[in-house]
Design a protein around this motif. Structure first.
Motif, short mmCIF file in Angstrom:
data_model
loop_
_atom_site.label_atom_id
_atom_site.label_comp_id
_atom_site.label_asym_id
_atom_site.label_seq_id
_atom_site.Cartn_x
_atom_site.Cartn_y
_atom_site.Cartn_z
N TYR A 1 22.60 9.64 -5.23
CA TYR A 1 21.64 10.68 -5.61
C TYR A 1 20.42 10.06 -6.28
O TYR A 1 20.53 9.06 -7.00
N CYS A 2 19.28 10.68 -6.04
CA CYS A 2 18.04 10.21 -6.67
C CYS A 2 17.12 11.40 -6.94
O CYS A 2 16.98 12.29 -6.10
N SER A 3 16.51 11.40 -8.11
CA SER A 3 15.48 12.37 -8.47
C SER A 3 14.20 11.59 -8.72
O SER A 3 14.15 10.75 -9.64
N TYR A 4 13.16 11.87 -7.94
CA TYR A 4 11.94 11.05 -7.95
C TYR A 4 10.73 11.95 -8.11
O TYR A 4 10.69 13.06 -7.55
N THR A 5 9.75 11.48 -8.88
CA THR A 5 8.51 12.23 -9.12
C THR A 5 7.34 11.49 -8.50
O THR A 5 7.21 10.28 -8.69
N VAL A 6 6.52 12.20 -7.77
CA VAL A 6 5.35 11.60 -7.13
C VAL A 6 4.11 12.40 -7.50
O VAL A 6 4.12 13.63 -7.50
N ALA B 1 7.64 9.49 -0.84
CA ALA B 1 6.52 9.62 -1.78
C ALA B 1 5.27 8.96 -1.22
O ALA B 1 4.16 9.50 -1.33
N GLY B 2 5.42 7.80 -0.60
CA GLY B 2 4.27 7.12 0.01
C GLY B 2 3.67 7.93 1.15
O GLY B 2 2.44 7.99 1.30
N SER C 1 0.82 -1.21 0.00
CA SER C 1 0.00 0.00 0.00
C SER C 1 0.85 1.26 0.00
O SER C 1 0.47 2.29 -0.53
N SER C 2 2.03 1.20 0.64
CA SER C 2 2.89 2.38 0.71
C SER C 2 3.58 2.67 -0.61
O SER C 2 4.11 3.76 -0.81
N GLY C 3 3.61 1.70 -1.52
CA GLY C 3 4.24 1.91 -2.82
C GLY C 3 5.74 1.72 -2.81
O GLY C 3 6.40 1.99 -3.81
#
Length: 218
Positions: A195-200, A132-133, A54-56
């Protein structure tokens, strides 16, 4: 003059290596690149549907692809591989068979292996999925960032910087919020930075998450 270089590309060959290892003729390079992109997206979607979290947070840190003439070797680095195995005892075999059927690998053998990350919350991608979750569940962004820092400190990292941008908490005007704990030397090439670039996607719009984790210095 801006100084906006990707921290991973900045350190290629020093503390960072490529996630795709193969050679190709210039005319076939774009096809191989698109194939890698499709394979990674297909694996992530398959794992997310199989684990049903559920948290993704499916816990995939990165996917490395090595190609030969007759073999495609895929190594999946996961923080929580037990969830995939518990839901399906033959999860890796089914994943391999489904992927081979999807991409019609007739002349090439496909081999998939899973490597466990000992400290999952020391990885920027898994940490970004966690944040994000939290944001999707309408948790305060400050609370989510502080919780993420607490999880990272348990992974024995030397520093972390988190940045969230967009319509945070549903405000009309987009803004950028960030927090830093410890040292994050971005100008030092010998510093190992994850490093991380994340889109939510939230009900208020798209938010961008960037995470820098200072692991060690060589």
């Amino acid at each position: 003059m801006g100084q906006k270089i990707n921290p991973l590309g900045f350190r290629l060959g020093i503390t960072q290596s490529h996630y795709s290892l193969w050679f190709s003729q210039p005319k076939n390079y774009s096809e191989g690149l698109q194939e890698d992109h499709k394979i990674r997206n297909w694996i992530k979607n398959y794992v997310q549907k199989t684990m049903r979290i559920s948290s993704g947070v499916e816990g995939i840190a990165r996917i490395e692809i090595q190609k030969r003439i007759d073999l495609i070797q895929i190594v999946i680095y996961m923080g929580f591989p037990k969830l995939l195995i518990e839901n399906k005892p033959r999860g890796v075999e089914e994943l391999q068979m489904s992927l081979q059927k999807e991409f019609n690998c007739v002349n090439r053998k496909l081999n998939i292996s899973i490597t466990r990350i000992t400290k999952p919350y020391g990885n920027s991608t898994i940490l970004a999925e966690f944040i994000a979750g939290q944001l999707k569940n309408r948790v305060s962004f400050r609370k989510a960032m502080k919780k993420a820092i607490e999880l990272t400190e348990q992974a024995d990292t030397k520093g972390i910087q988190i940045q969230i941008s967009g319509r945070i908490d549903g405000k009309e005007i987009a803004r950028v919020e960030w927090i830093r704990e410890g040292r994050v030397p971005l100008q030092t090439i010998r510093a190992k930075i994850d490093y991380c670039s994340y889109t939510v996607r939230t009900i208020y719009g798209v938010l961008g998450i960037k995470i820098w984790i200072f692991i060690d210095e060589e």
